[in-house]
Design a protein around this motif. Sequence first.
Motif, PDB file in Angstrom:
ATOM      1  N   LEU A 105      34.723  53.659  33.163  1.00  0.00           N
ATOM      2  CA  LEU A 105      35.709  52.878  33.918  1.00  0.00           C
ATOM      3  C   LEU A 105      35.108  51.580  34.437  1.00  0.00           C
ATOM      4  N   ALA A 106      33.853  51.640  34.871  1.00  0.00           N
ATOM      5  CA  ALA A 106      33.191  50.443  35.393  1.00  0.00           C
ATOM      6  C   ALA A 106      32.878  49.442  34.289  1.00  0.00           C
ATOM      7  N   THR A 107      32.904  49.893  33.048  1.00  0.00           N
ATOM      8  CA  THR A 107      32.627  49.020  31.899  1.00  0.00           C
ATOM      9  C   THR A 107      33.898  48.379  31.360  1.00  0.00           C
ATOM     10  N   HIS A 108      35.053  48.896  31.744  1.00  0.00           N
ATOM     11  CA  HIS A 108      36.311  48.463  31.131  1.00  0.00           C
ATOM     12  C   HIS A 108      36.559  46.961  31.285  1.00  0.00           C
ATOM     13  N   GLY A 109      36.449  46.440  32.492  1.00  0.00           N
ATOM     14  CA  GLY A 109      36.713  45.022  32.700  1.00  0.00           C
ATOM     15  C   GLY A 109      35.778  44.138  31.902  1.00  0.00           C
ATOM     16  N   LEU A 110      34.504  44.501  31.863  1.00  0.00           N
ATOM     17  CA  LEU A 110      33.520  43.742  31.097  1.00  0.00           C
ATOM     18  C   LEU A 110      33.847  43.772  29.611  1.00  0.00           C
ATOM     19  N   ALA A 111      34.187  44.953  29.092  1.00  0.00           N
ATOM     20  CA  ALA A 111      34.426  45.104  27.659  1.00  0.00           C
ATOM     21  C   ALA A 111      35.715  44.432  27.205  1.00  0.00           C
ATOM     22  N   HIS A 112      36.732  44.408  28.066  1.00  0.00           N
ATOM     23  CA  HIS A 112      38.053  43.951  27.640  1.00  0.00           C
ATOM     24  C   HIS A 112      38.516  42.637  28.262  1.00  0.00           C
ATOM     25  N   HIS A 113      37.891  42.199  29.350  1.00  0.00           N
ATOM     26  CA  HIS A 113      38.444  41.047  30.067  1.00  0.00           C
ATOM     27  C   HIS A 113      37.400  40.007  30.445  1.00  0.00           C
ATOM     28  N   SER A 114      36.217  40.049  29.862  1.00  0.00           N
ATOM     29  CA  SER A 114      35.195  39.049  30.173  1.00  0.00           C
ATOM     30  C   SER A 114      35.009  38.099  28.998  1.00  0.00           C
ATOM     31  N   GLY A 115      34.290  37.011  29.250  1.00  0.00           N
ATOM     32  CA  GLY A 115      33.955  36.089  28.177  1.00  0.00           C
ATOM     33  C   GLY A 115      32.894  36.672  27.267  1.00  0.00           C
ATOM     34  N   GLU A 116      32.781  36.113  26.066  1.00  0.00           N
ATOM     35  CA  GLU A 116      31.830  36.638  25.091  1.00  0.00           C
ATOM     36  C   GLU A 116      30.391  36.554  25.599  1.00  0.00           C
ATOM     37  N   ASP A 117      30.053  35.499  26.325  1.00  0.00           N
ATOM     38  CA  ASP A 117      28.678  35.352  26.825  1.00  0.00           C
ATOM     39  C   ASP A 117      28.325  36.460  27.809  1.00  0.00           C
ATOM     40  N   LEU A 118      29.252  36.793  28.698  1.00  0.00           N
ATOM     41  CA  LEU A 118      28.989  37.836  29.680  1.00  0.00           C
ATOM     42  C   LEU A 118      28.890  39.199  29.001  1.00  0.00           C
ATOM     43  N   ARG A 119      29.761  39.436  28.015  1.00  0.00           N
ATOM     44  CA  ARG A 119      29.668  40.698  27.271  1.00  0.00           C
ATOM     45  C   ARG A 119      28.341  40.802  26.543  1.00  0.00           C
ATOM     46  N   ALA A 120      27.917  39.703  25.935  1.00  0.00           N
ATOM     47  CA  ALA A 120      26.648  39.719  25.213  1.00  0.00           C
ATOM     48  C   ALA A 120      25.477  39.980  26.155  1.00  0.00           C
ATOM     49  N   GLU A 121      25.611  39.516  27.398  1.00  0.00           N
ATOM     50  CA  GLU A 121      24.522  39.679  28.371  1.00  0.00           C
ATOM     51  C   GLU A 121      24.442  41.097  28.934  1.00  0.00           C
ATOM     52  N   LYS A 229      27.600  35.147  47.363  1.00  0.00           N
ATOM     53  CA  LYS A 229      27.947  34.147  46.357  1.00  0.00           C
ATOM     54  C   LYS A 229      28.011  34.802  44.972  1.00  0.00           C
ATOM     55  N   VAL A 230      29.158  34.651  44.330  1.00  0.00           N
ATOM     56  CA  VAL A 230      29.390  35.240  43.013  1.00  0.00           C
ATOM     57  C   VAL A 230      29.711  34.113  42.037  1.00  0.00           C
ATOM     58  N   PRO A 231      28.916  33.939  40.974  1.00  0.00           N
ATOM     59  CA  PRO A 231      29.185  32.863  40.014  1.00  0.00           C
ATOM     60  C   PRO A 231      30.595  32.944  39.442  1.00  0.00           C
ATOM     61  N   ALA A 232      31.177  31.800  39.168  1.00  0.00           N
ATOM     62  CA  ALA A 232      32.563  31.745  38.700  1.00  0.00           C
ATOM     63  C   ALA A 232      32.760  32.485  37.384  1.00  0.00           C
ATOM     64  N   ASN A 233      31.710  32.546  36.545  1.00  0.00           N
ATOM     65  CA  ASN A 233      31.866  33.214  35.256  1.00  0.00           C
ATOM     66  C   ASN A 233      31.892  34.739  35.381  1.00  0.00           C
ATOM     67  N   ARG A 234      31.734  35.238  36.629  1.00  0.00           N
ATOM     68  CA  ARG A 234      31.832  36.684  36.860  1.00  0.00           C
ATOM     69  C   ARG A 234      33.263  37.115  37.200  1.00  0.00           C
ATOM     70  N   LEU A 235      34.196  36.190  37.144  1.00  0.00           N
ATOM     71  CA  LEU A 235      35.603  36.553  37.291  1.00  0.00           C
ATOM     72  C   LEU A 235      36.061  37.236  36.011  1.00  0.00           C
ATOM     73  N   LEU A 236      36.564  38.458  36.134  1.00  0.00           N
ATOM     74  CA  LEU A 236      37.066  39.198  34.971  1.00  0.00           C
ATOM     75  C   LEU A 236      38.573  38.973  34.860  1.00  0.00           C
ATOM     76  N   GLY A 237      39.010  38.626  33.658  1.00  0.00           N
ATOM     77  CA  GLY A 237      40.422  38.323  33.482  1.00  0.00           C
ATOM     78  C   GLY A 237      40.790  37.023  34.180  1.00  0.00           C
ATOM     79  N   ARG A 238      42.043  36.915  34.611  1.00  0.00           N
ATOM     80  CA  ARG A 238      42.522  35.702  35.262  1.00  0.00           C
ATOM     81  C   ARG A 238      42.519  35.848  36.772  1.00  0.00           C
ATOM     82  N   LYS A 239      42.341  34.744  37.450  1.00  0.00           N
ATOM     83  CA  LYS A 239      42.399  34.738  38.907  1.00  0.00           C
ATOM     84  C   LYS A 239      43.787  35.184  39.369  1.00  0.00           C
ATOM     85  N   ASN A 240      43.796  36.026  40.393  1.00  0.00           N
ATOM     86  CA  ASN A 240      45.014  36.574  40.991  1.00  0.00           C
ATOM     87  C   ASN A 240      45.750  37.551  40.076  1.00  0.00           C
ATOM     88  N   ARG A 241      45.107  37.975  39.001  1.00  0.00           N
ATOM     89  CA  ARG A 241      45.726  38.932  38.083  1.00  0.00           C
ATOM     90  C   ARG A 241      44.829  40.157  37.892  1.00  0.00           C
TER      91      ARG A 241
END
Length: 387
Positions: A105-121, A229-241
């Motif tokens: 469950l904790a992997t779901h957002g990363l696997a399905h709603h993150s950018g390719e760079d974050l997934r690769a990391e 402080k959380v880097p902007a690229n750590r937002l999963l999916g869209r803001k407010n969604r």
Amino acid sequence: MPAKTQSTPTADAMADEVLIGRLRSYASDVLAPMAPEYEEDARFPDEVLRFLGKGGLMRLAYPPVTAAPDTSANPDASSMNFYESIEILSTGWTAVAESLHLQALATHGLAHHSGEDLRAELLEDMLSFQKIGGNCFSEPDAGSDLSSLTTQAIDRGDHFVLNGTKSWVGHAPVADLLNVYCRTGGQGIAGISCLLVDARTSGITIGAAEPKMGVKSLPTAQVRFVDVKVPANRLLGRKNRGMLIAAEVFHKGRLGLAACANGLAEAALNTAALYAKQREQFDRKIIEFQGISFMLADMSTQLAASKALTRHAIGETGSPGALLLASQAKLFATDMAMKVTTDAVQVLGAYGYTRANPVERFMREAKLLQIIEGTNQIHRATIASHL
């Protein structure tokens, strides 16, 4: 009528079947003997989970992808096998099954709603349990009602500033990554976002593990965020969604909890049946007494019904009735597990009430499953709203 043609299993499907077959003996021969000591000491089975991660079990939930997959698609055989794996592991040790489920469950957002760079990391480390994840939903004053979240993240352009407190965070004391559901917009669920936060970031304080009644080897704690402080690229999916991600996680969570409950109930039934076939009273095995045999028959029937409903709900993922079925499966399976484990204690009598036998622990663990991933009262309300 022409004879049905049978499809040849793929190499991946055959490998999954071999893996599941090995899990059965691993659950009974390795996990079940380990569980009492680890639960007594509230010790996290880090080495077990890394072993399972290295063995590829998490890949059943998240097969290799080159892009974010379509989460509305029906589950393939690999996904179905993942839930079956959770069920099997739960026959040996519920905390391990639930920890694996929580990691998925904790992997779901990363696997399905993150950018390719974050997934690769990060994705590979999550799948192999090199990094442990947790989900931050509940707050001291907001449990099932996520529209009342007060944890806030202010958008500063290249980063967010996060403040608030989360409660009942599974894995929190051992987590490397936290999915934090927080308010970035207005009131209600429309203003919630999900941030993937490094658990060791400055400003994060993780409390002591809660002294739980059961599943003690899976630690749960409160997490406090002060000007994190959380880097902007750590937002999963869209803001407010972020609630779109949460809804998908809740759906998977309910199915996984049902699978855990089925495995736990199976362990309780097997323990009770074995005892009843060995215990003698009045020169007879107690399983020969109708009062005991009928109790075991009901336990077996309820378990079979629960497994059928759970598998049906998993197979209907992506269909219009998927959310209703997931709630029904979670409700039925966890109530069933509570009844079956309680009856198992009854079958063992005084012996079942001591720690010398695992059924008293099974009963305590079953109670947790009725509460997490939405209390069963919440699921009854959800089901009623569909009628």
